[in-house]
Design a protein around this motif. Structure first.
Motif, PDB file in Angstrom:
ATOM      1  N   GLU A  37      -2.110  12.827  -4.945  1.00 42.42           N
ATOM      2  CA  GLU A  37      -3.382  12.878  -4.215  1.00 42.42           C
ATOM      3  C   GLU A  37      -4.038  11.505  -4.144  1.00 42.42           C
ATOM      4  OE1 GLU A  37      -5.802  15.836  -6.069  1.00 42.42           O
ATOM      5  OE2 GLU A  37      -4.548  17.516  -5.397  1.00 42.42           O
ATOM      6  N   ASN A  38      -3.339  10.488  -4.617  1.00 37.81           N
ATOM      7  CA  ASN A  38      -3.909   9.146  -4.691  1.00 37.81           C
ATOM      8  C   ASN A  38      -3.189   8.169  -3.780  1.00 37.81           C
ATOM      9  OD1 ASN A  38      -5.534  10.169  -6.700  1.00 37.81           O
ATOM     10  ND2 ASN A  38      -4.414   9.211  -8.375  1.00 37.81           N
ATOM     11  N   THR A  39      -3.882   7.099  -3.443  1.00 30.66           N
ATOM     12  CA  THR A  39      -3.278   5.939  -2.788  1.00 30.66           C
ATOM     13  C   THR A  39      -3.398   4.762  -3.738  1.00 30.66           C
ATOM     14  OG1 THR A  39      -3.608   6.611  -0.485  1.00 30.66           O
ATOM     15  CG2 THR A  39      -3.636   4.248  -0.933  1.00 30.66           C
ATOM     16  N   MET A  52       0.839  -1.199   0.000  1.00 31.62           N
ATOM     17  CA  MET A  52       0.000   0.000   0.000  1.00 31.62           C
ATOM     18  C   MET A  52       0.875   1.250   0.000  1.00 31.62           C
ATOM     19  SD  MET A  52      -3.358   0.577   2.318  1.00 31.62           S
ATOM     20  CE  MET A  52      -4.077  -0.850   1.517  1.00 31.62           C
ATOM     21  N   ASN A  53       0.518   2.198  -0.869  1.00 31.95           N
ATOM     22  CA  ASN A  53       1.313   3.412  -1.046  1.00 31.95           C
ATOM     23  C   ASN A  53       0.444   4.657  -0.921  1.00 31.95           C
ATOM     24  OD1 ASN A  53       4.033   2.244  -1.986  1.00 31.95           O
ATOM     25  ND2 ASN A  53       2.557   1.246  -3.331  1.00 31.95           N
ATOM     26  N   PRO A  54       0.255   5.163   0.305  1.00 38.90           N
ATOM     27  CA  PRO A  54      -0.521   6.388   0.488  1.00 38.90           C
ATOM     28  C   PRO A  54       0.148   7.572  -0.214  1.00 38.90           C
ATOM     29  CG  PRO A  54      -0.222   5.227   2.568  1.00 38.90           C
ATOM     30  CD  PRO A  54       0.682   4.579   1.579  1.00 38.90           C
ATOM     31  N   TYR A  55      -0.630   8.333  -0.949  1.00 38.83           N
ATOM     32  CA  TYR A  55      -0.141   9.521  -1.659  1.00 38.83           C
ATOM     33  C   TYR A  55       1.005   9.152  -2.609  1.00 38.83           C
ATOM     34  CZ  TYR A  55      -2.699  11.348   2.332  1.00 38.83           C
ATOM     35  OH  TYR A  55      -3.668  11.572   3.283  1.00 38.83           O
ATOM     36  N   GLY A  56       0.901   7.971  -3.208  1.00 37.49           N
ATOM     37  CA  GLY A  56       2.000   7.450  -4.015  1.00 37.49           C
ATOM     38  C   GLY A  56       1.754   7.513  -5.507  1.00 37.49           C
ATOM     39  N   GLN A  57       2.624   6.815  -6.233  1.00 32.35           N
ATOM     40  CA  GLN A  57       2.558   6.750  -7.684  1.00 32.35           C
ATOM     41  C   GLN A  57       2.573   5.296  -8.131  1.00 32.35           C
ATOM     42  OE1 GLN A  57       4.984   8.824  -6.225  1.00 32.35           O
ATOM     43  NE2 GLN A  57       3.769  10.675  -6.514  1.00 32.35           N
ATOM     44  N   VAL A  58       1.850   5.029  -9.204  1.00 28.56           N
ATOM     45  CA  VAL A  58       1.894   3.721  -9.842  1.00 28.56           C
ATOM     46  C   VAL A  58       3.050   3.748 -10.838  1.00 28.56           C
ATOM     47  CG1 VAL A  58       0.639   2.056 -11.271  1.00 28.56           C
ATOM     48  CG2 VAL A  58      -0.580   3.403  -9.550  1.00 28.56           C
ATOM     49  N   ILE A 117       6.631  -6.381 -18.995  1.00 28.99           N
ATOM     50  CA  ILE A 117       6.242  -5.166 -18.302  1.00 28.99           C
ATOM     51  C   ILE A 117       5.075  -5.461 -17.365  1.00 28.99           C
ATOM     52  CG2 ILE A 117       5.628  -2.735 -18.548  1.00 28.99           C
ATOM     53  CD1 ILE A 117       8.284  -3.604 -19.867  1.00 28.99           C
ATOM     54  N   THR A 118       5.286  -5.226 -16.090  1.00 23.84           N
ATOM     55  CA  THR A 118       4.220  -5.364 -15.102  1.00 23.84           C
ATOM     56  C   THR A 118       4.096  -4.045 -14.341  1.00 23.84           C
ATOM     57  OG1 THR A 118       5.783  -6.337 -13.530  1.00 23.84           O
ATOM     58  CG2 THR A 118       4.480  -7.855 -14.866  1.00 23.84           C
ATOM     59  N   VAL A 119       3.240  -4.010 -13.346  1.00 22.51           N
ATOM     60  CA  VAL A 119       2.947  -2.761 -12.642  1.00 22.51           C
ATOM     61  C   VAL A 119       3.262  -2.915 -11.159  1.00 22.51           C
ATOM     62  CG1 VAL A 119       0.523  -3.339 -12.227  1.00 22.51           C
ATOM     63  CG2 VAL A 119       1.200  -0.941 -12.411  1.00 22.51           C
ATOM     64  N   ASN A 120       3.620  -1.797 -10.524  1.00 28.36           N
ATOM     65  CA  ASN A 120       3.931  -1.783  -9.105  1.00 28.36           C
ATOM     66  C   ASN A 120       3.572  -0.404  -8.566  1.00 28.36           C
ATOM     67  OD1 ASN A 120       4.963  -2.536  -6.563  1.00 28.36           O
ATOM     68  ND2 ASN A 120       6.702  -3.595  -7.476  1.00 28.36           N
ATOM     69  N   GLY A 121       3.933  -0.144  -7.305  1.00 27.37           N
ATOM     70  CA  GLY A 121       3.625   1.151  -6.714  1.00 27.37           C
ATOM     71  C   GLY A 121       4.755   1.669  -5.856  1.00 27.37           C
ATOM     72  N   HIS A 122       4.937   2.977  -5.821  1.00 32.59           N
ATOM     73  CA  HIS A 122       5.940   3.636  -4.988  1.00 32.59           C
ATOM     74  C   HIS A 122       5.284   4.777  -4.221  1.00 32.59           C
ATOM     75  CE1 HIS A 122       9.480   2.426  -7.897  1.00 32.59           C
ATOM     76  NE2 HIS A 122       8.896   1.391  -7.322  1.00 32.59           N
ATOM     77  N   SER A 123       5.964   5.252  -3.188  1.00 33.05           N
ATOM     78  CA  SER A 123       5.515   6.453  -2.492  1.00 33.05           C
ATOM     79  C   SER A 123       6.720   7.162  -1.905  1.00 33.05           C
ATOM     80  CB  SER A 123       4.492   6.122  -1.397  1.00 33.05           C
ATOM     81  OG  SER A 123       5.069   5.291  -0.414  1.00 33.05           O
ATOM     82  N   TYR A 124       6.571   8.455  -1.666  1.00 34.07           N
ATOM     83  CA  TYR A 124       7.671   9.286  -1.196  1.00 34.07           C
ATOM     84  C   TYR A 124       7.387   9.845   0.188  1.00 34.07           C
ATOM     85  CZ  TYR A 124       9.288   9.184  -6.035  1.00 34.07           C
ATOM     86  OH  TYR A 124       9.722   8.778  -7.262  1.00 34.07           O
ATOM     87  N   SER A 125       8.457  10.172   0.890  1.00 38.28           N
ATOM     88  CA  SER A 125       8.334  10.808   2.201  1.00 38.28           C
ATOM     89  C   SER A 125       8.137  12.314   2.068  1.00 38.28           C
ATOM     90  CB  SER A 125       9.588  10.512   3.027  1.00 38.28           C
ATOM     91  OG  SER A 125       9.557  11.188   4.257  1.00 38.28           O
TER      92      SER A 125
END
Length: 460
Positions: free
Chosen positions: A298-300, A268-274, A283-291
């Protein structure tokens, strides 16, 4: 001189922490670590750099390979638990495993300039609320650094160990030979040969096929592992805010009524990017998030995954996952994107429908129809899970919730090792996600610490 006491193939989480521990112990062992990817300062994805909109298939992929492994450019989230993320406790015991993971946490915090909260699901009332709707929250302590701070921590860890440990980047290990005297020879794509008394294979998820080939060559037993097929969900952060603010990462498991399949939330990546990632050309998909708040969206986003295990006559679970991902790549030229409302109504998302969507996607992906890619059983289970989650976080089942596909979690075939992670071949060790024993940053890192200590004591 190309003779070493220890060679580590792979500089992912387990390799990084093994090299750190060797350095901290001030070992007399001569250690070499090699990786086919780039050094950490050169691990720049063209998409994140704004040079391209979609994955162009860099080889090696900077998201998956290089110093720190696939965890470097992830959201820097470390789950301290034996409830998920691998089976290290089956080899070291639960108490020892938690002790090592907490040690990893202290090391990471010592290199971090800021302060991070250690979340815990045990003190949350979310578990009670989830149980009322047949959802099961798994216990864990969670440390989140964010992609930005995680990179800086790993840079400092590299600086700490680089003068004690020899490290070679952009070096692909093509083959391994065992000499009659028991020494191992690592042969690289550049024609170099490095000899060692102790060889550690730590090739991570992206090295799964290579690892299997080496094990088969040395008649090391492998057992088939699972593959997880699913989607990456993206929605306005406000919908999940009451959960992410309290526990940050909520690992929720649900057993479907239709098939009795287990579906779980993951990463789970609150306020993150896909983000897109390239695993062996797929090619597959994942998620990141920053401090850093300035880098947040604006997305999770989070994954919903359905576990798949196979029996006779088919055993190659990774091949199954790859075939589904390839189909997605064929239809969408990479990652496919669909509104949940369009999926439920049996229609594809297109540019016109996406223009009206209130949820703004953080990854440029091709609007399409996931029902043409993901098998019905898995897709039905994912839809059922979304409706179940909607009961504890109303809004998840909104029409404008975005689904990216496919997300595939490849698990390496589990390599048979003893309690010191040694294979049936003397002095040949396998650690981290590459051996199928761990599949999390915390457990892989702990594995690296343990093996460095073990070998240092063995040769003291």
């Amino acid at each position: 001189m190309n003779k070493f006491d220890v060679i580590i193939v792979g500089s992912g989480a387990s390799g990084v922490f093994a090299s750190y521990e060797f350095t901290k112990l001030n070992t007399n062992l001569k250690v070499l670590m090699i990786d086919k990817g780039n050094s950490i300062e050169n691990r720049i994805c063209p998409i994140k750099a704004g040079k391209v909109e979609k994955c162009i298939g860099c080889s090696p992929c900077n998201i998956m390979n290089g110093y720190g492994g696939a965890g470097t450019l992830s959201d820097g989230k470390y789950n301290i638990t034996t409830n998920f993320g691998g089976d290290i406790h089956k080899y070291l015991g639960k108490d020892k495993s938690i002790e090592l993971m907490e040690y990893v946490d202290k090391v990471l915090c010592s290199f971090d300039e800021g302060e991070t909260k250690l979340y815990s699901t045990k003190s949350s009332n979310l578990k009670t609320i989830a149980l009322r709707h047949d959802l099961h929250l798994l216990d864990a302590k969670i440390r989140h650094f964010g992609t930005d701070r995680n990179i800086e921590i790993l840079k400092k860890m590299y600086e700490f160990s680089k003068d004690k440990i020899d490290i070679k980047f952009n070096t692909n290990c093509e083959d391994v030979i065992k000499k009659p005297n028991g020494e191992y020879v690592v042969i690289t794509d550049g024609g170099e040969e490095f000899t060692c008394d102790n060889l550690i294979l730590a090739s991570g998820r992206s090295g799964s096929k290579w690892m299997s080939n080496i094990c088969k060559k040395f008649n090391i037993n492998l057992s088939s592992n699972q593959v997880d097929i699913g989607v990456r969900v993206e929605l306005p952060a406000e919908i999940f805010k009451h959960i992410t603010d309290e526990v940050y990462e909520s690992k929720i498991v649900y057993q479907t009524k239709s098939y009795n399949d287990l579906v779980r939330s993951f990463c789970m990546n609150p306020y993150g990017q896909v983000v897109a990632e390239n695993t062996n050309g797929i090619i597959t998909v994942n998620g990141h998030s920053y401090s850093n708040p300035e880098l947040q969206s604006e997305n999770t986003n989070f994954a919903l995954l359905v576990s798949n295990k196979f029996t006779e006559p088919f055993k190659d679970s990774n091949e199954y996952g790859e075939s589904i991902a390839k189909l997605s790549n064929m239809l969408g030229g990479g990652v496919l994107l669909q509104r949940f409302g369009d999926l439920i109504k049996g229609r594809r998302s297109d540019d016109r429908r996406m223009e009206k969507c209130f949820t703004i996607p953080t990854l440029k992906a091709t609007p399409g129809d996931l029902s043409l890619v993901i098998p019905k059983r898995q897709l039905d289970s994912i839809i059922e899970m979304i409706y179940a989650l909607d009961k504890i976080a109303p809004g998840i089942a909104n029409e404008d919730t975005l689904l990216y596909g496919v997300e595939v979690k490849f698990y390496n075939s589990k390599v048979e090792v003893n309690n010191n992670f040694e294979t049936s071949q003397k002095n040949l060790y396998v650690m981290g996600d590459g051996g199928g024993t761990t599949h999390s940053l915390s457990q892989a890192s702990a594995c690296g610490v343990y093996l460095a200590r073990y070998l240092n004591e063995l040769y003291a």
